[in-house]
Design a protein around this motif. Structure first.
Motif, PDB file in Angstrom:
ATOM      1  N   VAL A 207      42.578  46.614  46.165  1.00  0.00           N
ATOM      2  CA  VAL A 207      43.707  46.189  45.327  1.00  0.00           C
ATOM      3  C   VAL A 207      44.402  44.989  45.955  1.00  0.00           C
ATOM      4  CG1 VAL A 207      45.998  46.833  44.476  1.00  0.00           C
ATOM      5  CG2 VAL A 207      44.105  48.448  44.259  1.00  0.00           C
ATOM      6  N   VAL A 208      44.637  45.058  47.269  1.00  0.00           N
ATOM      7  CA  VAL A 208      45.311  43.966  47.976  1.00  0.00           C
ATOM      8  C   VAL A 208      44.488  42.679  47.902  1.00  0.00           C
ATOM      9  CG1 VAL A 208      46.071  43.142  50.241  1.00  0.00           C
ATOM     10  CG2 VAL A 208      46.584  45.477  49.534  1.00  0.00           C
ATOM     11  N   SER A 209      43.174  42.795  48.066  1.00  0.00           N
ATOM     12  CA  SER A 209      42.306  41.604  48.039  1.00  0.00           C
ATOM     13  C   SER A 209      42.122  41.045  46.637  1.00  0.00           C
ATOM     14  CB  SER A 209      40.934  41.953  48.628  1.00  0.00           C
ATOM     15  OG  SER A 209      40.206  42.818  47.743  1.00  0.00           O
ATOM     16  N   GLY A 210      42.411  41.878  45.616  1.00  0.00           N
ATOM     17  CA  GLY A 210      42.249  41.433  44.232  1.00  0.00           C
ATOM     18  C   GLY A 210      40.887  41.709  43.655  1.00  0.00           C
ATOM     19  N   THR A 211      39.995  42.323  44.455  1.00  0.00           N
ATOM     20  CA  THR A 211      38.646  42.608  43.937  1.00  0.00           C
ATOM     21  C   THR A 211      38.639  43.804  42.986  1.00  0.00           C
ATOM     22  OG1 THR A 211      38.164  43.912  45.931  1.00  0.00           O
ATOM     23  CG2 THR A 211      37.443  41.615  45.922  1.00  0.00           C
ATOM     24  N   TYR A 212      39.596  44.730  43.178  1.00  0.00           N
ATOM     25  CA  TYR A 212      39.755  45.819  42.217  1.00  0.00           C
ATOM     26  C   TYR A 212      40.855  45.388  41.260  1.00  0.00           C
ATOM     27  CZ  TYR A 212      39.936  50.455  40.157  1.00  0.00           C
ATOM     28  OH  TYR A 212      39.890  51.503  39.267  1.00  0.00           O
ATOM     29  N   THR A 213      40.493  45.158  40.007  1.00  0.00           N
ATOM     30  CA  THR A 213      41.382  44.458  39.082  1.00  0.00           C
ATOM     31  C   THR A 213      42.260  45.369  38.228  1.00  0.00           C
ATOM     32  OG1 THR A 213      39.582  44.350  37.462  1.00  0.00           O
ATOM     33  CG2 THR A 213      39.852  42.460  38.945  1.00  0.00           C
TER      34      THR A 213
END
Length: 280
Positions: A231-237
């Motif tokens: 979530v933090v990295s933005g890969t889980y949208t």
């Protein structure tokens, strides 16, 4: 001489009694002067565990506060804030433009980040789904697990009511605003969703990452696991900001609680409850 001593002793005793009475009355007055404050907080069941623990710790430090925290869903939290039925609303989604039109004075404070995980029962062999498959399952177009690599068994679809911020995020980001079958079983909270899917080997549902544990399986979505790091990295949208809301500038009492939530102590609670601290 004896008479003089007796009179002197009597005077001292009277002075002590008067002095003691004065102290007692002063003590009562001081206790009465301590002002009591009450706050009502309502809304999202995702934000609920953060607010409950924060209220508990805040009241321990500030014994003149009484804080009531209840759920009911993000929609309720926004509505009650806008109508001054609470002091602080909770929402696990952004405030809608339509809500700002009705309540233009709403103030929004982001306190944490979170993701929405698609979940199945641990005995279900399916552990990864694409957005296309999820859209089709929730629309009632895919009705058997063998159509997505699972057992030959009917799919039971679980969803949340329309007041739910978790549903709103899932609907917009995972379903791309697609249809939800009328056959879906509606549950009232993240906790109820977890309990329902945990008990149903053929069930599928969704909940806050903060509620994930070994009793359910968080499926990969488009090949990405629903984890805090993703979530933090933005890969889980399928993610969102968790918000608290006031109607206009918060009162001094509400601001004290909001400041506590955003402090290092409050953000520690966010982490302990399984959510991602506010990084702004």
């Amino acid at each position: 001489m004896k008479k003089y001593i007796s009179v002197l002793i009597g005077a001292v005793l009277i002075s002590l009694i008067v002095g003691f009475s004065g102290c007692t009355e002063s003590g009562v007055n001081n206790s009465e002067e301590v002002q009591k404050f009450s706050l009502k907080i309502s809304g999202s069941t995702t934000v609920l565990p953060i607010a409950e623990e924060a209220a508990k710790q805040f009241m321990t430090k500030n014994k003149n506060y009484m804080i009531e925290v209840t759920g009911g869903g993000s929609g309720l939290g926004v509505k009650e804030a806008g109508e001054n039925l609470n002091d602080i609303g909770m929402a696990s989604r952004d405030v809608k433009s339509s809500e700002f039109e009705i309540y233009p004075s709403l103030q929004v404070f982001g306190i944490a980040k979170d993701g929405v995980a698609i979940i199945v029962q641990p005995e279900n062999p399916v552990s990864s789904l694409t957005q296309e498959q999820i859209i089709a399952i929730y629309a009632g177009e895919i009705t058997n697990w063998n159509e997505v690599g699972g057992n030959d068994a009917p799919i039971t679809v679980y969803t949340r009511d329309e007041e739910s911020g978790t549903r709103e995020v899932f609907f917009e980001k995972a379903l791309n605003k697609g249809n939800i079958t009328k056959k879906a079983v509606v549950v009232a909270s993240n906790g109820a969703m977890k309990s329902s899917v945990k008990a149903d080997v053929n069930g599928i549902g969704y909940l806050s990452i903060g509620y994930l544990d070994s009793s359910v399986t968080g499926c990969e979505y488009e090949g990405v696991l629903p984890t805090e790091a993703n979530v933090v990295s933005g890969t889980y949208t399928v993610s969102r900001t968790l918000n608290i809301i006031t109607n206009g500038e918060p009162s001094q009492e509400a601001k004290a609680f909001i400041d506590f939530l955003l402090s290092s102590e409050g953000q520690k609670i966010v982490v302990e409850e399984g959510y991602i601290p506010n990084i702004n």
